[in-house]
Design a protein around this motif. Sequence first.
Motif, short mmCIF file in Angstrom:
data_model
loop_
_atom_site.label_atom_id
_atom_site.label_comp_id
_atom_site.label_asym_id
_atom_site.label_seq_id
_atom_site.Cartn_x
_atom_site.Cartn_y
_atom_site.Cartn_z
N GLU A 295 1.01 -1.30 0.19
CA GLU A 295 0.08 -0.05 -0.14
C GLU A 295 0.96 1.30 -0.10
O GLU A 295 0.62 2.05 -0.78
CB GLU A 295 -0.92 -0.15 1.34
CG GLU A 295 -1.87 1.50 1.35
CD GLU A 295 -2.69 1.56 0.35
OE1 GLU A 295 -3.11 2.71 0.09
OE2 GLU A 295 -2.83 0.74 -0.57
N ALA A 296 1.87 1.28 0.78
CA ALA A 296 2.85 2.44 0.96
C ALA A 296 3.57 2.83 -0.44
O ALA A 296 3.55 3.80 -0.89
CB ALA A 296 3.79 2.22 2.10
N THR A 297 3.81 1.38 -1.11
CA THR A 297 4.69 1.78 -2.44
C THR A 297 3.72 2.19 -3.47
O THR A 297 3.91 3.06 -4.49
CB THR A 297 5.32 0.26 -2.64
OG1 THR A 297 6.03 0.06 -1.80
CG2 THR A 297 6.14 0.21 -3.95
N GLY B 2 1.99 9.47 -5.49
CA GLY B 2 2.66 10.73 -5.15
C GLY B 2 3.60 11.27 -5.86
O GLY B 2 3.66 12.46 -6.16
N PHE B 3 4.59 10.36 -6.57
CA PHE B 3 5.57 10.78 -7.50
C PHE B 3 4.83 11.40 -8.66
O PHE B 3 5.50 12.51 -9.38
CB PHE B 3 6.46 9.75 -7.86
CG PHE B 3 7.33 9.32 -6.86
CD1 PHE B 3 7.86 9.96 -5.66
CD2 PHE B 3 7.86 7.95 -6.87
CE1 PHE B 3 8.62 9.32 -4.65
CE2 PHE B 3 8.63 7.57 -5.76
CZ PHE B 3 9.10 8.18 -4.69
N TYR B 4 3.90 10.91 -9.05
CA TYR B 4 3.21 11.45 -10.32
C TYR B 4 2.67 12.64 -9.85
O TYR B 4 2.60 13.80 -10.85
CB TYR B 4 1.96 10.41 -10.67
CG TYR B 4 1.00 10.89 -11.54
CD1 TYR B 4 1.33 11.30 -12.97
CD2 TYR B 4 -0.44 11.26 -11.33
CE1 TYR B 4 0.47 11.77 -13.94
CE2 TYR B 4 -1.31 11.67 -12.23
CZ TYR B 4 -0.93 11.78 -13.49
OH TYR B 4 -1.67 12.23 -14.45
N VAL C 19 -7.38 6.93 -5.13
CA VAL C 19 -6.09 7.63 -4.62
C VAL C 19 -6.70 8.96 -3.77
O VAL C 19 -7.33 9.62 -4.06
CB VAL C 19 -5.51 8.29 -5.86
CG1 VAL C 19 -4.28 8.82 -5.54
CG2 VAL C 19 -5.20 7.27 -6.87
N ASP C 20 -6.13 8.84 -2.57
CA ASP C 20 -5.87 10.10 -1.63
C ASP C 20 -4.81 11.00 -1.94
O ASP C 20 -3.63 10.49 -1.78
CB ASP C 20 -5.89 9.56 -0.24
CG ASP C 20 -6.05 10.72 0.65
OD1 ASP C 20 -5.83 11.80 0.38
OD2 ASP C 20 -6.39 10.58 2.01
N ARG C 21 -5.19 12.08 -2.83
CA ARG C 21 -4.05 12.76 -3.61
C ARG C 21 -3.24 13.37 -2.39
O ARG C 21 -1.81 13.51 -2.56
CB ARG C 21 -4.71 13.85 -4.27
CG ARG C 21 -5.43 13.27 -5.78
CD ARG C 21 -5.73 14.34 -6.49
NE ARG C 21 -6.62 13.96 -7.71
CZ ARG C 21 -6.74 14.62 -8.80
NH1 ARG C 21 -6.22 15.68 -9.07
NH2 ARG C 21 -7.80 13.92 -9.47
#
Length: 632
Positions: free
Chosen positions: A475-477, A483-485, A504-506
């Motif tokens: 889940e973290a990955t 997040g990188f996106y 996705v929780d932005r």
Amino acid sequence: MMRRLIAIVIVAVLAAGAYGVYSLWWHSNYCKVERTDYKPPAERDEPQLSDDSLDERHPTFDAALVDSRPLREWEVNASAAVVRLDCPMIKPDVEGDMLRLRPSYAEAIQAARPLLPSASMLDGAAKQFDDGLYAAMDLACFRGELGFAPAAPDWVATVFQRLPPQSPARPFLAAALELAGKKVQVSRNETDERDRLLADFEQDQTASKPIGFYDWTPELKRVWRFYRFLQREFDQDHLAIPRDVAAVLKGDSKLLEQYRAINGFYGRLTAPLVCLPVDSLVGVHQNLAELAKQHGARHSMVAIFPPSTSRETELFERLFPFGLPGNVNLMTELIRRVRSGEVELKPGESDGWYQYQVYALETLLLPNKGQEKDRLQLTAQYKRRLVEAFKAMITKRRETHVRQTFKCAAQSLGPSGVSPRLRIEPCATFYLRTARAYAFVQAFLRATAGGERLIRLHGLKQGGRRPKTLDAELEATRQRFYGFYLIACEDLGMKPQLLDGEPVDRSAAKQTALKWLKSLDANQDLACDTRVSAPIYVDQAGRNTRIWATLGVRLAYVNASYARPPQVRPKAEGGPWKEVESWQLGESRYVIAVDESAEIELSGLRSLTRDELRAACDRYGTKEEILRGFGR
């Protein structure tokens, strides 16, 4: 005599004076210039690359896309801006340390400050999780801990016990069980056949020798050898063994269900099976060619536990069915055909995690397919950097799946005040597709193994297990790459394009990624040795093996400037947006860590463990010396 001597002296003095006057005149009008020409190393048959045309890039201005990071007292809106990216050549005589190959990203980080996290580095950290995840899942399936089948050796032992006496499948399965550390009683004749099968298997090191993370522990070595032995493909003329196994499955619906669950698991964890599984023979009499067409198998053969296919092996089998010409570079062939559209990387409905991972790499070769294409103007040199990133990343992905796969406060701002502010290499589409690849494998594993098991299981690493549970780390990955996106989108002034209902929780994803980026120095995954290899083609006739390998991490420059400027307005006053004048623009120079990769031909039917490859890299030092050391 004296007069003659005086005359000679006078002439010498006049000559010296004339030469001095001439020298002064020469140096006042001319200067000697020493120039060193730097040329990028030419790769054989490398793709023809050219600078992007700015005329083709016209992003639309969106007043709502304001960068969350004010530039002093100015708000910045880069929604209509275009960032030019270049990867200038390293000068070996003055910047030689940039080219030095380091075994890990952590060492590269220490050598370059500040360092812009490259797509290669972010992917390299995730590679350690990928290895741990696959090792844990492979081991759990082998042990029967996933709930859909017993331990794989126990399943094989049950089939063995149901076989009729004198069945040729008995010594074959007995050999597989011995490789798994499980002995069964066989007759003397069966013992001889079992030992012959094992001897033949041991001779082919590309099949029998555990590589990648499979040499971490004795049990992982058994996993490798057990499954690889049972991946042997039988053709139409040698069906006695698979038909006897199919007859056992026909008489036991539970064994058949468990068998299909095991093969279905690997068909999704890696990729669809390259040949027919044994259950395709149950109750049918068609020949293998007809069955392969019916089931969509690439090979008209059958195996107990078939290996998985991939786009690259499908291509190479089609191009080189009778052996590999010595002057062919397989990576170059793959890249050429992906770029031409002949090879499609987008996963289909039946594809597995591996194809989702490879699809994430597509825009490294075809930047114009990325969402960010209108925001970036790439030079030919930067495109070359992306091609090199593709080579290294696909090598690492194959190495993870190597057992199952078939053989990158003034009103005006100062002249350098406005330049791109990149926090990571802006490969937005790569990050998004990678996040979706993790979402795919997360949903698949939760549906297959169950959420409760993933909460209890841990990924593996050399020397033990990873600290977080598989469920938590997966889940973290997933969240980190989303997040990188989002970070890359903001850096480019680009609106994220997520699917309706995409979970996705932005805010959380972005904060997860930013927090991860702030702790690079302490990241243990970045300290891992990156040098790995994976066999890609075994030439039985020529008695040699081609491998793809990553040889280490080096440093490179990335220059970022605005080809089309952003717009700004006073942070406190608001008001209309105003385009930044050209004289107000600057250039940002970043240092990134990148992988050095190569295609290597090994004499004989063999492969390299990680330790063997790394020892060679340490012994030879540079890419050129490493390739010479391997005989190229």
